[in-house]
Design an enzyme around this catalytic site. Structure first.
Site, PDB file in Angstrom:
ATOM      1  N   MET A  15       0.838  -1.203   0.000  1.00  0.00           N
ATOM      2  CA  MET A  15       0.000   0.000   0.000  1.00  0.00           C
ATOM      3  C   MET A  15       0.873   1.252   0.000  1.00  0.00           C
ATOM      4  O   MET A  15       0.391   2.343   0.289  1.00  0.00           O
ATOM      5  CB  MET A  15      -0.932  -0.008   1.211  1.00  0.00           C
ATOM      6  CG  MET A  15      -1.904  -1.197   1.171  1.00  0.00           C
ATOM      7  SD  MET A  15      -3.414  -0.917   2.094  1.00  0.00           S
ATOM      8  CE  MET A  15      -2.774  -0.675   3.728  1.00  0.00           C
ATOM      9  N   GLY A  16       2.150   1.071  -0.301  1.00  0.00           N
ATOM     10  CA  GLY A  16       3.021   2.239  -0.443  1.00  0.00           C
ATOM     11  C   GLY A  16       3.513   2.794   0.878  1.00  0.00           C
ATOM     12  O   GLY A  16       3.426   2.154   1.916  1.00  0.00           O
ATOM     13  N   TYR A  17       4.053   4.021   0.801  1.00  0.00           N
ATOM     14  CA  TYR A  17       4.757   4.665   1.927  1.00  0.00           C
ATOM     15  C   TYR A  17       5.814   3.690   2.439  1.00  0.00           C
ATOM     16  O   TYR A  17       5.853   3.293   3.600  1.00  0.00           O
ATOM     17  CB  TYR A  17       3.791   5.104   3.036  1.00  0.00           C
ATOM     18  CG  TYR A  17       4.311   6.345   3.728  1.00  0.00           C
ATOM     19  CD1 TYR A  17       4.287   7.564   3.081  1.00  0.00           C
ATOM     20  CD2 TYR A  17       4.860   6.282   4.997  1.00  0.00           C
ATOM     21  CE1 TYR A  17       4.798   8.703   3.684  1.00  0.00           C
ATOM     22  CE2 TYR A  17       5.379   7.412   5.610  1.00  0.00           C
ATOM     23  CZ  TYR A  17       5.341   8.625   4.943  1.00  0.00           C
ATOM     24  OH  TYR A  17       5.850   9.744   5.538  1.00  0.00           O
ATOM     25  N   LEU A  18       6.685   3.340   1.520  1.00  0.00           N
ATOM     26  CA  LEU A  18       7.566   2.187   1.697  1.00  0.00           C
ATOM     27  C   LEU A  18       8.654   2.411   2.737  1.00  0.00           C
ATOM     28  O   LEU A  18       9.140   3.527   2.923  1.00  0.00           O
ATOM     29  CB  LEU A  18       8.213   1.825   0.353  1.00  0.00           C
ATOM     30  CG  LEU A  18       7.217   1.535  -0.781  1.00  0.00           C
ATOM     31  CD1 LEU A  18       7.978   1.178  -2.052  1.00  0.00           C
ATOM     32  CD2 LEU A  18       6.246   0.423  -0.417  1.00  0.00           C
ATOM     33  N   HIS A  19       9.019   1.315   3.384  1.00  0.00           N
ATOM     34  CA  HIS A  19      10.124   1.308   4.341  1.00  0.00           C
ATOM     35  C   HIS A  19      10.962   0.054   4.072  1.00  0.00           C
ATOM     36  O   HIS A  19      10.670  -0.711   3.138  1.00  0.00           O
ATOM     37  CB  HIS A  19       9.590   1.358   5.772  1.00  0.00           C
ATOM     38  CG  HIS A  19       8.520   0.343   6.062  1.00  0.00           C
ATOM     39  ND1 HIS A  19       8.753  -1.009   6.016  1.00  0.00           N
ATOM     40  CD2 HIS A  19       7.201   0.485   6.362  1.00  0.00           C
ATOM     41  CE1 HIS A  19       7.657  -1.654   6.316  1.00  0.00           C
ATOM     42  NE2 HIS A  19       6.686  -0.779   6.512  1.00  0.00           N
ATOM     43  N   HIS A  36       9.229  -3.346   3.397  1.00  0.00           N
ATOM     44  CA  HIS A  36       8.764  -3.570   2.016  1.00  0.00           C
ATOM     45  C   HIS A  36       9.947  -3.915   1.107  1.00  0.00           C
ATOM     46  O   HIS A  36       9.851  -4.787   0.252  1.00  0.00           O
ATOM     47  CB  HIS A  36       8.103  -2.298   1.464  1.00  0.00           C
ATOM     48  CG  HIS A  36       6.869  -1.863   2.182  1.00  0.00           C
ATOM     49  ND1 HIS A  36       6.824  -0.720   2.947  1.00  0.00           N
ATOM     50  CD2 HIS A  36       5.627  -2.398   2.247  1.00  0.00           C
ATOM     51  CE1 HIS A  36       5.604  -0.564   3.440  1.00  0.00           C
ATOM     52  NE2 HIS A  36       4.861  -1.572   3.045  1.00  0.00           N
ATOM     53  N   LYS A  57       5.230  -9.922   9.172  1.00  0.00           N
ATOM     54  CA  LYS A  57       4.659  -8.902  10.073  1.00  0.00           C
ATOM     55  C   LYS A  57       3.146  -9.051  10.146  1.00  0.00           C
ATOM     56  O   LYS A  57       2.542  -8.925  11.197  1.00  0.00           O
ATOM     57  CB  LYS A  57       5.045  -7.522   9.537  1.00  0.00           C
ATOM     58  CG  LYS A  57       4.216  -6.370  10.029  1.00  0.00           C
ATOM     59  CD  LYS A  57       4.900  -5.693  11.179  1.00  0.00           C
ATOM     60  CE  LYS A  57       4.062  -4.639  11.847  1.00  0.00           C
ATOM     61  NZ  LYS A  57       3.155  -3.907  11.001  1.00  0.00           N
ATOM     62  N   GLN A  82      -2.418 -12.448   7.631  1.00  0.00           N
ATOM     63  CA  GLN A  82      -2.558 -12.250   6.178  1.00  0.00           C
ATOM     64  C   GLN A  82      -1.835 -13.368   5.415  1.00  0.00           C
ATOM     65  O   GLN A  82      -2.366 -13.904   4.437  1.00  0.00           O
ATOM     66  CB  GLN A  82      -1.978 -10.887   5.813  1.00  0.00           C
ATOM     67  CG  GLN A  82      -1.995 -10.567   4.335  1.00  0.00           C
ATOM     68  CD  GLN A  82      -1.681  -9.104   4.071  1.00  0.00           C
ATOM     69  OE1 GLN A  82      -2.567  -8.267   4.123  1.00  0.00           O
ATOM     70  NE2 GLN A  82      -0.435  -8.780   3.817  1.00  0.00           N
ATOM     71  N   SER A 117       4.196   1.398   7.991  1.00  0.00           N
ATOM     72  CA  SER A 117       3.861   2.721   7.434  1.00  0.00           C
ATOM     73  C   SER A 117       3.116   3.547   8.472  1.00  0.00           C
ATOM     74  O   SER A 117       3.177   4.775   8.468  1.00  0.00           O
ATOM     75  CB  SER A 117       2.983   2.564   6.184  1.00  0.00           C
ATOM     76  OG  SER A 117       3.603   1.697   5.265  1.00  0.00           O
TER      77      SER A 117
HETATM   78  P1  AMP Z   1       1.456  -2.811   3.507  1.00  0.00           P
HETATM   79  O1  AMP Z   1       2.015  -1.785   2.591  1.00  0.00           O
HETATM   80  O2  AMP Z   1       1.434  -2.411   4.940  1.00  0.00           O
HETATM   81  O3  AMP Z   1       0.147  -3.381   3.018  1.00  0.00           O
HETATM   82  O4  AMP Z   1       2.481  -4.021   3.475  1.00  0.00           O
HETATM   83  C1  AMP Z   1       2.851  -4.609   2.253  1.00  0.00           C
HETATM   84  C2  AMP Z   1       3.651  -5.842   2.544  1.00  0.00           C
HETATM   85  O5  AMP Z   1       4.807  -5.494   3.311  1.00  0.00           O
HETATM   86  C3  AMP Z   1       2.879  -6.869   3.374  1.00  0.00           C
HETATM   87  O6  AMP Z   1       3.161  -8.174   2.885  1.00  0.00           O
HETATM   88  C4  AMP Z   1       3.426  -6.668   4.749  1.00  0.00           C
HETATM   89  O7  AMP Z   1       3.354  -7.825   5.562  1.00  0.00           O
HETATM   90  C5  AMP Z   1       4.869  -6.327   4.441  1.00  0.00           C
HETATM   91  N1  AMP Z   1       5.500  -5.628   5.569  1.00  0.00           N
HETATM   92  C6  AMP Z   1       5.049  -4.518   6.204  1.00  0.00           C
HETATM   93  N2  AMP Z   1       5.864  -4.192   7.231  1.00  0.00           N
HETATM   94  C7  AMP Z   1       6.852  -5.127   7.254  1.00  0.00           C
HETATM   95  C8  AMP Z   1       7.987  -5.349   8.087  1.00  0.00           C
HETATM   96  N3  AMP Z   1       8.294  -4.546   9.107  1.00  0.00           N
HETATM   97  N4  AMP Z   1       8.777  -6.413   7.808  1.00  0.00           N
HETATM   98  C9  AMP Z   1       8.491  -7.243   6.769  1.00  0.00           C
HETATM   99  N5  AMP Z   1       7.424  -7.087   5.952  1.00  0.00           N
HETATM  100  C10 AMP Z   1       6.615  -6.048   6.186  1.00  0.00           C
END
Ligand code: AMP
Length: 283
Positions: free
Chosen positions: A30-34, A37, A149, A153, A186
Site C-alpha cells: 500500500m506504499g509509503y515504503l520502508h 517492504h 509482520k 494475512q 507505514s
Molecule cells: P502494507 O504496505 O502495509 O500493506 O504491506 C505490504 C507488505 O509489506 C505486506 O506483505 C506486509 O506484511 C509487508 N510488511 C510490512 N511491514 C513489514 C515489516 N516490518 N517487515 C516485513 N514485511 C513487512
C-alpha cells in the site's frame, strides 16, 4: 523501471517477459515504503527474474472508522526506493482502475479470518483477499512475497491460494525492525515521540515470550499472561489481543509443541500496532 497505471499495460509487459521465459515475482504493497517492504523486493529478486510491485491503498480493506483517507502516501519517494532496490515494474493504479464498476464479487476466506485481527476488523480480509486475487489475475506471478509482520494475512492468502488452486507460490519474509526493535510499519508515522518510545513495549513483550519459550515454557496461557503483564506495564499501551495460535490454522493452542505464533495487537494512543513472534523448535 517500468511504471504503469493501467491493467492492460501490466498484462502487456508481463506477456513480453513470459515470452522470454522469465519468471514473475510480485510484491503487493500500500506504499509509503520502508525497509520492510524493500526486504520483500529483495526476496522477490532472489526468487524470480522479473520483479513487480504494486502500490495501491486498497479502500475495500479499510473499515468505515479506519484510516483510509489519512493513510500516508508518497508515490514519488516510493518509486525512487523501488528503482534503487531493483524493482522492474511498478503498478500504481487508481481506485477507478481497480474498481471501475459496482463490484458484485468478493473473495472471502472463512474461519481463520474470524480471529486475531479479523475479529476486530470486520470485512478487512475480504478486502485483502479480493484485491490480492485481482492482482494475481492481473500479474499471473510465479511467486508472491508477503511479510510475516502480517502473520494472519500470510495464513489467509496461503489458504486462499490452496483452496482456489491459484498457480502462485507464496513466500513469507521475516519481520524487519528498527534498530531499537520496533517493527517497521507505514503507520509508525502516526506516533508522537512519546508514543514511539512506548511502542517498544510490543517487541519487548515478544522478546520475553521468546526467552521463556527458550527456557522450556510450553503452556500457552502462561506465555499469554506474561506478555499481557509486560504490555500492561506501559501506560500508553492498550491491548486489543494477545494470542498464541498455530501459524497455519490459527487455532488457539493450549500447549506448544512444534510451532506457535504469538500475535499481539495494541493501541498506542490512537494508533493500532501489530507484532508477532513465530516460534518453532528449530529456532
Ligand atoms: P502494507 O504496505 O502495509 O500493506 O504491506 C505490504 C507488505 O509489506 C505486506 O506483505 C506486509 O506484511 C509487508 N510488511 C510490512 N511491514 C513489514 C515489516 N516490518 N517487515 C516485513 N514485511 C513487512
Amino acid at each position: 523501471m517500468i511504471v504503469v497505471e493501467k491493467i492492460s499495460d501490466v498484462r502487456e509487459a508481463i506477456k513480453a517477459q513470459k515470452a522470454q521465459g522469465k519468471t514473475i515475482g510480485l510484491v503487493p504493497t500500500m506504499g509509503y515504503l520502508h525497509k520492510g517492504h524493500l526486504s520483500l523486493v529483495k526476496k522477490a529478486r532472489e526468487n524470480s527474474d522479473f520483479v513487480c510491485a504494486s502500490v495501491f491503498v486498497n479502500p475495500i480493506q479499510f473499515g468505515p472508522n479506519e484510516d483510509y483517507n489519512k493513510y500516508p502516501r508518497d508515490i514519488e519517494r516510493d518509486l525512487k526506493l523501488l528503482e534503487e532496490n531493483g524493482c522492474d515494474l511498478v503498478f500504481t493504479p487508481s481506485v477507478e482502475e481497480m474498481y471501475p464498476n459496482e463490484r458484485l464479487t468478493t473473495i472471502s476466506v472463512s474461519k481463520i479470518t474470524n480471529k486475531l485481527c479479523g475479529a476486530y476488523r470486520p470485512g478487512h480480509f475480504d478486502g485483502v483477499c479480493t484485491v490480492v486475487t485481482k492482482l494475481f489475475n492481473i500479474f499471473t506471478p510465479d511467486i508472491a512475497v508477503f511479510g510475516q509482520k502480517d502473520a494472519q494475512q500470510v495464513a489467509v492468502i496461503k489458504k486462499m491460494v490452496e483452496d482456489l488452486n491459484i498457480p502462485v507460490k507464496i513466500i513469507a519474509s521475516p519481520i524487519v525492525r528498527d534498530k531499537d526493535g520496533l517493527a517497521l510499519s507505514s503507520r509508525n508515522v502516526y506516533l508522537s515521540d512519546d508514543e514511539r518510545h512506548a511502542a517498544l513495549i510490543l517487541n519487548k513483550s515478544l522478546k520475553e515470550a521468546e526467552k521463556i519459550l527458550k527456557s522450556g515454557e510450553r503452556n500457552a496461557e502462561n506465555i499469554i499472561s506474561r506478555v499481557k503483564n509486560i504490555l500492561e506495564s506501559e501506560p500508553l499501551c492498550k491491548i486489543q489481543y494477545v494470542s498464541c495460535v498455530h501459524p497455519d490454522t490459527l487455532e488457539d493452542l493450549t500447549a506448544i509443541n512444534d510451532k506457535a505464533l504469538i500475535a499481539i495487537a495494541c493501541y498506542i494512543g490512537n494508533t493500532r500496532l501489530i507484532d508477532n513472534l513465530l516460534w518453532s523448535v528449530d529456532v
